[in-house]
Enzyme design. Structure first.
Site, PDB file in Angstrom:
ATOM      1  N   GLU A 179      -4.334  -8.681   3.945  1.00  0.00           N
ATOM      2  CA  GLU A 179      -4.902  -8.386   5.056  1.00  0.00           C
ATOM      3  C   GLU A 179      -6.355  -9.292   5.598  1.00  0.00           C
ATOM      4  O   GLU A 179      -6.547  -9.572   6.713  1.00  0.00           O
ATOM      5  CB  GLU A 179      -5.387  -6.997   5.192  1.00  0.00           C
ATOM      6  N   GLU A 205       1.002  -1.200  -0.086  1.00  0.00           N
ATOM      7  CA  GLU A 205       0.078  -0.181   0.032  1.00  0.00           C
ATOM      8  C   GLU A 205       0.865   1.331  -0.045  1.00  0.00           C
ATOM      9  O   GLU A 205       0.397   2.226  -0.664  1.00  0.00           O
ATOM     10  CB  GLU A 205      -1.019  -0.097   1.192  1.00  0.00           C
TER      11      GLU A 205
HETATM   12  C1  LIG Z   1      -2.268  -6.166  11.723  1.00  0.00           C
HETATM   13  C2  LIG Z   1      -1.137  -5.515  11.924  1.00  0.00           C
HETATM   14  C3  LIG Z   1      -1.514  -4.190  12.493  1.00  0.00           C
HETATM   15  C4  LIG Z   1      -0.440  -3.694  13.489  1.00  0.00           C
HETATM   16  C5  LIG Z   1      -0.398  -2.021  13.887  1.00  0.00           C
HETATM   17  C6  LIG Z   1      -0.831  -1.042  13.028  1.00  0.00           C
HETATM   18  C7  LIG Z   1      -2.153  -0.882  12.922  1.00  0.00           C
HETATM   19  C8  LIG Z   1      -2.975  -1.015  11.673  1.00  0.00           C
HETATM   20  C9  LIG Z   1      -4.103  -1.717  11.874  1.00  0.00           C
HETATM   21  C10 LIG Z   1      -4.445  -2.156  10.398  1.00  0.00           C
HETATM   22  C11 LIG Z   1      -3.700  -1.460   9.200  1.00  0.00           C
HETATM   23  C12 LIG Z   1      -4.624  -1.811   8.056  1.00  0.00           C
HETATM   24  C13 LIG Z   1      -3.638  -2.124   6.808  1.00  0.00           C
HETATM   25  C14 LIG Z   1      -2.646  -2.691   6.874  1.00  0.00           C
HETATM   26  C15 LIG Z   1      -2.640  -4.182   7.322  1.00  0.00           C
HETATM   27  C16 LIG Z   1      -1.247  -4.889   7.203  1.00  0.00           C
HETATM   28  O1  LIG Z   1      -0.492  -4.628   6.560  1.00  0.00           O
HETATM   29  S1  LIG Z   1      -1.468  -6.485   7.959  1.00  0.00           S
HETATM   30  C17 LIG Z   1      -0.047  -7.251   7.769  1.00  0.00           C
HETATM   31  C18 LIG Z   1      -0.028  -7.830   6.220  1.00  0.00           C
HETATM   32  N1  LIG Z   1       1.213  -8.291   6.148  1.00  0.00           N
HETATM   33  C19 LIG Z   1       1.277  -9.722   6.176  1.00  0.00           C
HETATM   34  O2  LIG Z   1       0.354 -10.503   6.315  1.00  0.00           O
HETATM   35  C20 LIG Z   1       2.632 -10.693   6.022  1.00  0.00           C
HETATM   36  C21 LIG Z   1       3.023 -11.374   7.214  1.00  0.00           C
HETATM   37  N2  LIG Z   1       4.227 -11.816   7.124  1.00  0.00           N
HETATM   38  C22 LIG Z   1       4.207 -13.240   6.549  1.00  0.00           C
HETATM   39  O3  LIG Z   1       3.189 -13.604   6.299  1.00  0.00           O
HETATM   40  C23 LIG Z   1       5.748 -13.752   6.467  1.00  0.00           C
HETATM   41  O4  LIG Z   1       6.599 -12.996   7.262  1.00  0.00           O
HETATM   42  C24 LIG Z   1       6.346 -13.734   5.016  1.00  0.00           C
HETATM   43  C25 LIG Z   1       6.378 -12.427   4.466  1.00  0.00           C
HETATM   44  C26 LIG Z   1       5.533 -14.560   4.323  1.00  0.00           C
HETATM   45  C27 LIG Z   1       7.527 -14.311   5.094  1.00  0.00           C
HETATM   46  O5  LIG Z   1       7.710 -15.459   5.718  1.00  0.00           O
HETATM   47  P1  LIG Z   1       8.982 -16.156   6.229  1.00  0.00           P
HETATM   48  O6  LIG Z   1      10.076 -15.964   4.948  1.00  0.00           O
HETATM   49  O7  LIG Z   1       8.751 -17.397   6.878  1.00  0.00           O
HETATM   50  O8  LIG Z   1       9.737 -15.188   7.165  1.00  0.00           O
HETATM   51  P2  LIG Z   1       9.082 -14.944   8.687  1.00  0.00           P
HETATM   52  O9  LIG Z   1       9.977 -15.716   9.754  1.00  0.00           O
HETATM   53  O10 LIG Z   1       7.454 -15.019   8.642  1.00  0.00           O
HETATM   54  O11 LIG Z   1       9.365 -13.259   8.657  1.00  0.00           O
HETATM   55  C28 LIG Z   1      10.434 -12.801   8.907  1.00  0.00           C
HETATM   56  C29 LIG Z   1      10.849 -12.009  10.297  1.00  0.00           C
HETATM   57  O12 LIG Z   1       9.826 -11.040   9.911  1.00  0.00           O
HETATM   58  C30 LIG Z   1       8.928 -10.714  10.692  1.00  0.00           C
HETATM   59  N3  LIG Z   1       7.718 -10.308  10.032  1.00  0.00           N
HETATM   60  C31 LIG Z   1       7.160 -10.665   8.779  1.00  0.00           C
HETATM   61  N4  LIG Z   1       6.137  -9.882   8.566  1.00  0.00           N
HETATM   62  C32 LIG Z   1       5.894  -9.089   9.580  1.00  0.00           C
HETATM   63  C33 LIG Z   1       4.746  -8.217  10.029  1.00  0.00           C
HETATM   64  N5  LIG Z   1       3.797  -7.895   9.001  1.00  0.00           N
HETATM   65  N6  LIG Z   1       4.682  -7.721  11.050  1.00  0.00           N
HETATM   66  C34 LIG Z   1       5.711  -7.981  12.127  1.00  0.00           C
HETATM   67  N7  LIG Z   1       6.713  -8.721  12.067  1.00  0.00           N
HETATM   68  C35 LIG Z   1       6.712  -9.422  10.743  1.00  0.00           C
HETATM   69  C36 LIG Z   1       8.661 -12.345  11.286  1.00  0.00           C
HETATM   70  O13 LIG Z   1       7.898 -12.360  12.606  1.00  0.00           O
HETATM   71  C37 LIG Z   1       9.761 -12.794  11.548  1.00  0.00           C
HETATM   72  O14 LIG Z   1      10.492 -12.127  12.673  1.00  0.00           O
HETATM   73  P3  LIG Z   1      11.479 -13.198  13.438  1.00  0.00           P
HETATM   74  O15 LIG Z   1      10.768 -13.980  14.132  1.00  0.00           O
HETATM   75  O16 LIG Z   1      11.872 -12.010  14.737  1.00  0.00           O
HETATM   76  O17 LIG Z   1      12.927 -13.381  12.556  1.00  0.00           O
END
Ligand SMILES: CCCCCCCCCCCCC/C=C/C(=O)SCCNC(=O)CCNC(=O)[C@H](O)C(C)(C)COP(=O)(O)OP(=O)(O)OC[C@H]1O[C@@H](n2cnc3c(N)ncnc32)[C@H](O)[C@@H]1OP(=O)(O)O
Length: 258
Positions: free
Chosen positions: A131, A110
């Site tokens: 999302e 986004e």
């Molecule tokens: C809902 C969240 C809101 C939070 C606060 C803000 C408020 C806003 C509210 C609503 C906002 C609306 C608009 C936006 C919403 C969003 O963006 S919601 C999130 C959308 N993104 C995802 O769903 C992606 C999530 N991540 C994954 O699916 C996987 O990480 C991956 C991208 C497929 C990669 O997988 P893989 O290769 O297995 O790596 P991982 O081990 O999963 O990730 C590596 C490390 O990165 C951390 N991480 C990844 N994504 C996020 C994330 N979105 N938030 C926080 N941390 C994330 C993951 O935890 C790993 O960290 P470590 O364990 O420390 O290594």
């Protein structure tokens, strides 16, 4: 700093650097806003590239871990701040290009949708708006910008399924405007931005504003916006240089006009 502004020559860079995934929270969004302001006020930056310091993530979106810790009102504050900061990009008379060479999901994509153009390269990463799989919706502009970019049915399909796109799929849909060969994204994006930076900055900026201000308006109103923006160019230093260069059969040197 999770988000930093810098300039190399006459191209500005907003760099996302919050390991491991450039996932964003309130303070990240504050820094993004500050970087957009710096890019806006830096007269030496005639085009801006939004890029990631990570080779693995452009941005994985909002910080899911923060979600459960935040009181709901803080999440809404973050969305309001994100909406405000991202909307400001469209109002800046300089082109912002998202250089996406790694995974861009949710709010990470986004952010790129709020830029004027999105460039990618062949590679093992993906883009999407997952999302709905979290029980949320693309709340940082995705539900409004993606349908305007690729049409409502295709945008709906991506948002209601949350499915991920490969770079070629994203390019075919029109989410990526350029798909460069693997390993050439940084060089090709800079080349494009440098071309804009060497171009007629006032004219290019006016074209961008005409598109963003007029595209959702009735045609007659949009044409009025176009007239307002073209009039000052008739007496601009740039048009004197551009028309003068044509008459003298030489290449214009716009970058020297400001
Ligand atoms: C809902 C969240 C809101 C939070 C606060 C803000 C408020 C806003 C509210 C609503 C906002 C609306 C608009 C936006 C919403 C969003 O963006 S919601 C999130 C959308 N993104 C995802 O769903 C992606 C999530 N991540 C994954 O699916 C996987 O990480 C991956 C991208 C497929 C990669 O997988 P893989 O290769 O297995 O790596 P991982 O081990 O999963 O990730 C590596 C490390 O990165 C951390 N991480 C990844 N994504 C996020 C994330 N979105 N938030 C926080 N941390 C994330 C993951 O935890 C790993 O960290 P470590 O364990 O420390 O290594």
């Amino acid at each position: 700093m999770a988000v930093e502004y810098g300039r190399e020559g006459n191209v500005g860079y907003v760099t996302l650097n919050k390991p491991p995934a450039n996932s964003y929270d309130y303070s990240f969004m504050e820094e993004l806003g500050e970087s957009v302001n710096e890019a806006a006020s830096d007269a030496g930056a005639r085009a801006v590239i939004l890029r990631s310091a990570s080779e693995r993530f452009f941005s994985a979106g909002a910080d899911i871990k923060a979600f459960n810790q935040n009181p709901p009102e803080e999440n809404m504050d973050m969305i309001r701040l994100a909406h405000e900061n991202l909307a400001r990009i469209a109002e800046l008379p300089k082109v912002f290009i998202a250089q996406i060479g790694a995974t861009a999901l949710g709010g990470g994509l986004e952010m790129a949708l709020a830029c004027d153009l999105r460039f990618g390269a062949e590679g093992e990463y993906y883009l999407g708006l997952p999302e709905a799989t979290l029980g949320l919706l693309p709340g940082n502009g995705g539900t409004q910008r993606l349908p305007r970019l690729i049409g409502a049915p295709k945008a709906l399909d991506l948002m209601i399924t949350g499915r991920r796109l490969s770079p070629p799929e994203a390019h075919e849909l029109g989410i990526l405007d350029r798909l460069f060969p693997a390993g050439s994204l940084e060089e090709e994006t800079l080349k494009y931005a440098q071309g804009l930076a060497d171009g007629a900055a006032q004219a290019i900026g006016s074209i961008k504003l005409a598109v963003h201000r007029g595209m959702d308006k009735p045609l007659a109103e949009g044409l009025g916006i176009e007239r307002e923006l073209v009039e000052p160019l008739f007496s601009s230093e740039e048009s004197k240089e551009g028309i003068g260069a044509f008459m003298e059969k030489r290449k214009p040197e716009f970058a020297k006009q400001t």
